[in-house]
Scaffold this active site. Structure first.
Site, PDB file in Angstrom:
ATOM      1  N   GLN A  50      42.025  73.060  29.730  1.00  0.00           N
ATOM      2  CA  GLN A  50      42.031  72.049  28.682  1.00  0.00           C
ATOM      3  C   GLN A  50      42.258  72.718  27.324  1.00  0.00           C
ATOM      4  O   GLN A  50      43.393  72.932  26.926  1.00  0.00           O
ATOM      5  CB  GLN A  50      40.728  71.252  28.716  1.00  0.00           C
ATOM      6  CG  GLN A  50      40.698  70.044  27.809  1.00  0.00           C
ATOM      7  CD  GLN A  50      39.497  69.162  28.113  1.00  0.00           C
ATOM      8  OE1 GLN A  50      39.288  68.732  29.249  1.00  0.00           O
ATOM      9  NE2 GLN A  50      38.701  68.900  27.104  1.00  0.00           N
ATOM     10  N   CYS A  51      41.200  73.061  26.623  1.00  0.00           N
ATOM     11  CA  CYS A  51      41.363  73.596  25.268  1.00  0.00           C
ATOM     12  C   CYS A  51      42.052  74.960  25.252  1.00  0.00           C
ATOM     13  O   CYS A  51      42.855  75.239  24.363  1.00  0.00           O
ATOM     14  CB  CYS A  51      40.010  73.660  24.565  1.00  0.00           C
ATOM     15  SG  CYS A  51      39.297  72.004  24.366  1.00  0.00           S
ATOM     16  N   CYS A  52      41.736  75.809  26.226  1.00  0.00           N
ATOM     17  CA  CYS A  52      42.345  77.144  26.242  1.00  0.00           C
ATOM     18  C   CYS A  52      43.837  77.068  26.570  1.00  0.00           C
ATOM     19  O   CYS A  52      44.672  77.620  25.853  1.00  0.00           O
ATOM     20  CB  CYS A  52      41.614  78.044  27.228  1.00  0.00           C
ATOM     21  SG  CYS A  52      39.893  78.356  26.789  1.00  0.00           S
ATOM     22  N   HIS A  79      42.015  68.912  21.324  1.00  0.00           N
ATOM     23  CA  HIS A  79      41.901  69.839  22.452  1.00  0.00           C
ATOM     24  C   HIS A  79      42.372  71.230  22.074  1.00  0.00           C
ATOM     25  O   HIS A  79      41.765  72.223  22.487  1.00  0.00           O
ATOM     26  CB  HIS A  79      42.699  69.334  23.660  1.00  0.00           C
ATOM     27  CG  HIS A  79      42.119  68.116  24.293  1.00  0.00           C
ATOM     28  ND1 HIS A  79      40.823  68.043  24.734  1.00  0.00           N
ATOM     29  CD2 HIS A  79      42.652  66.897  24.550  1.00  0.00           C
ATOM     30  CE1 HIS A  79      40.579  66.861  25.244  1.00  0.00           C
ATOM     31  NE2 HIS A  79      41.679  66.132  25.144  1.00  0.00           N
ATOM     32  N   THR A  96      45.851  75.317  23.807  1.00  0.00           N
ATOM     33  CA  THR A  96      46.038  76.214  22.670  1.00  0.00           C
ATOM     34  C   THR A  96      47.125  77.237  22.963  1.00  0.00           C
ATOM     35  O   THR A  96      47.981  77.509  22.115  1.00  0.00           O
ATOM     36  CB  THR A  96      44.715  76.920  22.323  1.00  0.00           C
ATOM     37  OG1 THR A  96      43.758  75.945  21.914  1.00  0.00           O
ATOM     38  CG2 THR A  96      44.912  77.939  21.212  1.00  0.00           C
TER      39      THR A  96
END
Length: 198
Positions: free
Chosen positions: A116-118, A87, A121
């Site tokens: 999620q991924c943003c 992710h 991160t």
């Protein structure tokens, strides 16, 4: 060069899913492109990240040809294009080594799947010691179904379910979760120094 723009998962894979018609901002690629133009003008590093799920037969399987940037996003020579299977943009990519080698201390986050991924991160980048700027309106997401919702529902059924989290609620929750803890949350206009458009 002490700052890098991360453009995360702004890829064709998402447009191939039925849920694309529910995306919070179908113009997210254009907003990412404004950030890219600004980053290049500032001589910041631009890092492109694509999500892959090799061997799955899904739209994220590179064999199907959808793991590519959306139109209008074109890496220049020397701009890294990383592929990930996690992710966040760090765990499976070598991103941290790349940023360390380039002397980057600040990351600017944009991309698809705000929460999620943003967001993942951004949280990890903060824990790794980076100064993080999260450009909320240069991220996009979809409504999230309740964990107990049956699989295979239509978009209309998803939206009609009162347990579904709407995109505005997701964006707000991400802003609340990150601001003052993991990131400075801002908007494209503030980053590029232009008046906001309605």
């Amino acid at each position: 060069m002490s700052r890098a723009l991360l453009v995360i998962d702004v890829q064709e894979s998402f447009r191939q899913r039925p849920s694309w018609e529910l995306i919070s901002d179908p113009g997210v690629a254009a907003k990412a492109a404004r950030l890219v133009e600004h980053a290049r003008a500032q001589d910041d590093l631009v890092v492109w990240v694509l999500h892959t799920e090799p061997g799955t037969g899904t739209v994220f399987d590179p064999e199907l040809g959808h793991v590519r940037l959306l139109p209008g996003l074109d890496p220049r020579p020397g701009e890294p294009v990383l592929t990930k299977t996690s992710h966040n943009a760090f765990t499976t990519t070598g991103l941290q080594q790349l940023l360390t080698e380039r002397g980057v201390r600040e990351v600017v986050v944009s991309g698809i799947r705000t929460e999620q991924c943003c967001e993942t991160t951004a949280r990890l980048a903060s824990d790794l010691g980076y100064q993080v700027t999260f450009v909320l309106d240069a991220t996009a997401t979809n409504p999230i179904e309740h964990p107990d919702a049956p699989a295979g529902r239509t978009n209309a059924e998803i939206l009609a379910d009162p347990r579904t989290l709407g995109v505005e609620e997701i964006l707000t929750r991400t802003e609340y979760a990150l601001a003052g803890r993991f990131a400075t949350v801002t908007r494209v206009a503030d980053v590029v120094g232009e008046p906001a458009t309605v």
